[in-house]
Write a protein that holds these residues in place. Structure first.
Motif, PDB file in Angstrom:
ATOM      1  N   SER A   1       1.118  -1.000  -0.473  1.00 63.75           N
ATOM      2  CA  SER A   1      -0.698   0.147  -0.032  1.00 63.75           C
ATOM      3  C   SER A   1       0.708   1.916   0.145  1.00 63.75           C
ATOM      4  O   SER A   1       1.756   1.262   0.864  1.00 63.75           O
ATOM      5  CB  SER A   1      -1.088  -0.198   1.496  1.00 63.75           C
ATOM      6  N   ILE A   2       0.567   2.053  -0.692  1.00 59.68           N
ATOM      7  CA  ILE A   2       1.021   3.408  -1.009  1.00 59.68           C
ATOM      8  C   ILE A   2       0.542   4.554   0.137  1.00 59.68           C
ATOM      9  O   ILE A   2      -0.578   4.422  -0.034  1.00 59.68           O
ATOM     10  CB  ILE A   2       1.436   3.490  -1.658  1.00 59.68           C
ATOM     11  N   SER A   3       1.180   5.113   0.642  1.00 60.67           N
ATOM     12  CA  SER A   3       0.267   6.122   2.165  1.00 60.67           C
ATOM     13  C   SER A   3       0.415   7.870   1.174  1.00 60.67           C
ATOM     14  O   SER A   3       1.090   7.305   0.534  1.00 60.67           O
ATOM     15  CB  SER A   3       1.247   6.045   3.650  1.00 60.67           C
ATOM     16  N   ARG A   4      -0.417   8.433   2.380  1.00 68.90           N
ATOM     17  CA  ARG A   4      -0.550   9.475   1.323  1.00 68.90           C
ATOM     18  C   ARG A   4       0.500   9.989   1.788  1.00 68.90           C
ATOM     19  O   ARG A   4       1.113  11.479   0.483  1.00 68.90           O
ATOM     20  CB  ARG A   4      -1.367  10.277   2.233  1.00 68.90           C
ATOM     21  N   GLY A   5       1.253   9.596   2.389  1.00 67.30           N
ATOM     22  CA  GLY A   5       2.379  11.210   2.516  1.00 67.30           C
ATOM     23  C   GLY A   5       3.743  10.493   1.173  1.00 67.30           C
ATOM     24  O   GLY A   5       4.729  11.328   1.464  1.00 67.30           O
ATOM     25  N   HIS A   6       3.799   9.558   0.879  1.00 64.87           N
ATOM     26  CA  HIS A   6       5.082   8.975  -0.453  1.00 64.87           C
ATOM     27  C   HIS A   6       4.107   9.777  -1.101  1.00 64.87           C
ATOM     28  O   HIS A   6       4.871  10.297  -1.951  1.00 64.87           O
ATOM     29  CB  HIS A   6       4.297   7.498  -0.299  1.00 64.87           C
TER      30      HIS A   6
ATOM     31  N   MET B   1      14.098   7.192   2.067  1.00 61.46           N
ATOM     32  CA  MET B   1      13.924   6.541   3.128  1.00 61.46           C
ATOM     33  C   MET B   1      12.753   5.851   4.401  1.00 61.46           C
ATOM     34  O   MET B   1      13.024   5.179   5.252  1.00 61.46           O
ATOM     35  CB  MET B   1      14.596   7.404   4.257  1.00 61.46           C
ATOM     36  N   ARG B   2      11.627   6.404   4.338  1.00 59.25           N
ATOM     37  CA  ARG B   2      10.395   6.213   4.533  1.00 59.25           C
ATOM     38  C   ARG B   2      10.464   4.546   4.377  1.00 59.25           C
ATOM     39  O   ARG B   2      10.124   4.249   5.528  1.00 59.25           O
ATOM     40  CB  ARG B   2       9.400   7.000   3.850  1.00 59.25           C
ATOM     41  N   PRO B   3      10.461   3.865   3.054  1.00 55.52           N
ATOM     42  CA  PRO B   3      10.345   2.366   2.781  1.00 55.52           C
ATOM     43  C   PRO B   3      11.541   1.225   4.188  1.00 55.52           C
ATOM     44  O   PRO B   3      11.362   0.475   4.480  1.00 55.52           O
ATOM     45  CB  PRO B   3      10.134   1.460   1.481  1.00 55.52           C
ATOM     46  N   LEU B   4      12.744   2.038   3.886  1.00 57.86           N
ATOM     47  CA  LEU B   4      13.753   1.301   4.931  1.00 57.86           C
ATOM     48  C   LEU B   4      13.236   1.067   6.064  1.00 57.86           C
ATOM     49  O   LEU B   4      13.313   0.047   6.635  1.00 57.86           O
ATOM     50  CB  LEU B   4      14.981   1.953   4.556  1.00 57.86           C
ATOM     51  N   TRP B   5      13.299   2.689   6.878  1.00 57.85           N
ATOM     52  CA  TRP B   5      12.311   2.650   8.179  1.00 57.85           C
ATOM     53  C   TRP B   5      11.703   1.554   8.790  1.00 57.85           C
ATOM     54  O   TRP B   5      11.094   1.161   8.814  1.00 57.85           O
ATOM     55  CB  TRP B   5      12.157   3.959   8.351  1.00 57.85           C
ATOM     56  N   LYS B   6      10.444   1.399   7.449  1.00 59.94           N
ATOM     57  CA  LYS B   6       9.211   1.105   8.269  1.00 59.94           C
ATOM     58  C   LYS B   6       9.811  -0.595   7.491  1.00 59.94           C
ATOM     59  O   LYS B   6       9.266  -1.384   8.687  1.00 59.94           O
ATOM     60  CB  LYS B   6       8.429   0.742   6.655  1.00 59.94           C
ATOM     61  N   SER B   7      10.483  -1.354   7.328  1.00 60.29           N
ATOM     62  CA  SER B   7      11.234  -2.508   6.558  1.00 60.29           C
ATOM     63  C   SER B   7      11.957  -2.597   8.838  1.00 60.29           C
ATOM     64  O   SER B   7      11.164  -3.593   9.094  1.00 60.29           O
ATOM     65  CB  SER B   7      12.470  -2.246   5.812  1.00 60.29           C
ATOM     66  N   VAL B   8      12.655  -1.502   8.734  1.00 63.88           N
ATOM     67  CA  VAL B   8      13.618  -2.022  10.159  1.00 63.88           C
ATOM     68  C   VAL B   8      12.407  -2.577  11.522  1.00 63.88           C
ATOM     69  O   VAL B   8      12.220  -2.889  12.318  1.00 63.88           O
ATOM     70  CB  VAL B   8      14.597  -0.923   9.705  1.00 63.88           C
ATOM     71  N   GLU B   9      11.155  -1.037  11.174  1.00 61.61           N
ATOM     72  CA  GLU B   9      10.210  -1.573  12.072  1.00 61.61           C
ATOM     73  C   GLU B   9       9.605  -2.270  12.438  1.00 61.61           C
ATOM     74  O   GLU B   9       9.868  -3.204  13.207  1.00 61.61           O
ATOM     75  CB  GLU B   9       9.421  -0.166  12.140  1.00 61.61           C
ATOM     76  N   LYS B  10       9.770  -2.876  10.475  1.00 60.08           N
ATOM     77  CA  LYS B  10       8.577  -4.002  11.073  1.00 60.08           C
ATOM     78  C   LYS B  10       9.618  -5.381  11.600  1.00 60.08           C
ATOM     79  O   LYS B  10       9.099  -6.402  12.265  1.00 60.08           O
ATOM     80  CB  LYS B  10       8.322  -4.248   9.450  1.00 60.08           C
TER      81      LYS B  10
END
Length: 187
Positions: free
Chosen positions: A38-43, A163-172
């Motif tokens: 899913s692509i976010s609004r922020g993206h 960086m957003r997808p990378l941080w989401k991956s790390v958080e997951k």
């Protein structure tokens, strides 16, 4: 650089950098969207910000060069261009203000966004003053400052986009780690 050839060279560099940033953003977004469920609004807002501001900056810079090629006096070029830059920046502010959704944004990012809106508003004021010949004498400096700020905003949005997808991956990964640790302890 007070000389016209130096100013022209800076405008050419702005065109190049703006188009490169828009192109890189499009490539990053294309590859990231293939991997994201899913692509976010922020993206999407970040991507739109990069593309719109970059391409508009390139267009305004090319417009200034066009006026100079028609032998319009430099003061008039910087005045006209500053007024157009102020209008464009106001348009970016309105667009981003309308698209913002701070419900899901951390307090630090809210503070950052309000700071960016403040900086952009000051650019509108400086551009207006330069266009009117108040405080500034219809000069290149304030006009160039508006470009630098716009490129800063684009760089900020580009970094977030990248960086957003990378941080989401790390958080997951970090969120799933306690489950892995519990499973190891059970063995």
């Amino acid at each position: 650089m007070d000389t016209l050839p130096g100013q022209i060279e800076q405008l050419l560099h702005i065109i190049e950098v703006s188009i490169i940033l828009a192109g890189f953003a499009a490539m990053v977004a294309t590859f990231q969207s293939r991997k994201m469920e899913s692509i976010s609004r922020g993206h999407v807002v970040s991507l739109a910000m990069i593309v719109y501001i970059s391409l508009c900056s390139a267009l305004l810079s090319a417009f200034s060069l066009t006026l100079l090629n028609f032998h319009v006096e430099a003061k008039h070029v910087w005045s006209i261009s500053s007024s157009l830059m102020g209008i464009a920046t106001m348009g970016f502010i309105a667009y981003l203000w309308k698209k913002r959704h701070f419900k899901f944004v951390s307090p630090i990012m809210k503070f950052t966004y309000y700071g960016l809106f403040g900086i952009a508003s000051s650019i509108v004021i400086i551009s207006t003053l330069n266009a009117a010949g108040i405080v500034f004498e219809r000069e290149f400096g304030p006009y160039f400052l508006a470009y630098i700020c716009n490129l800063f905003f684009v760089g900020f949005a580009f970094a977030r986009l990248l960086m957003r997808p990378l941080w989401k991956s790390v958080e997951k990964k970090e969120a799933s780690r306690p489950h892995i640790e519990r499973a190891r302890r059970r063995r």
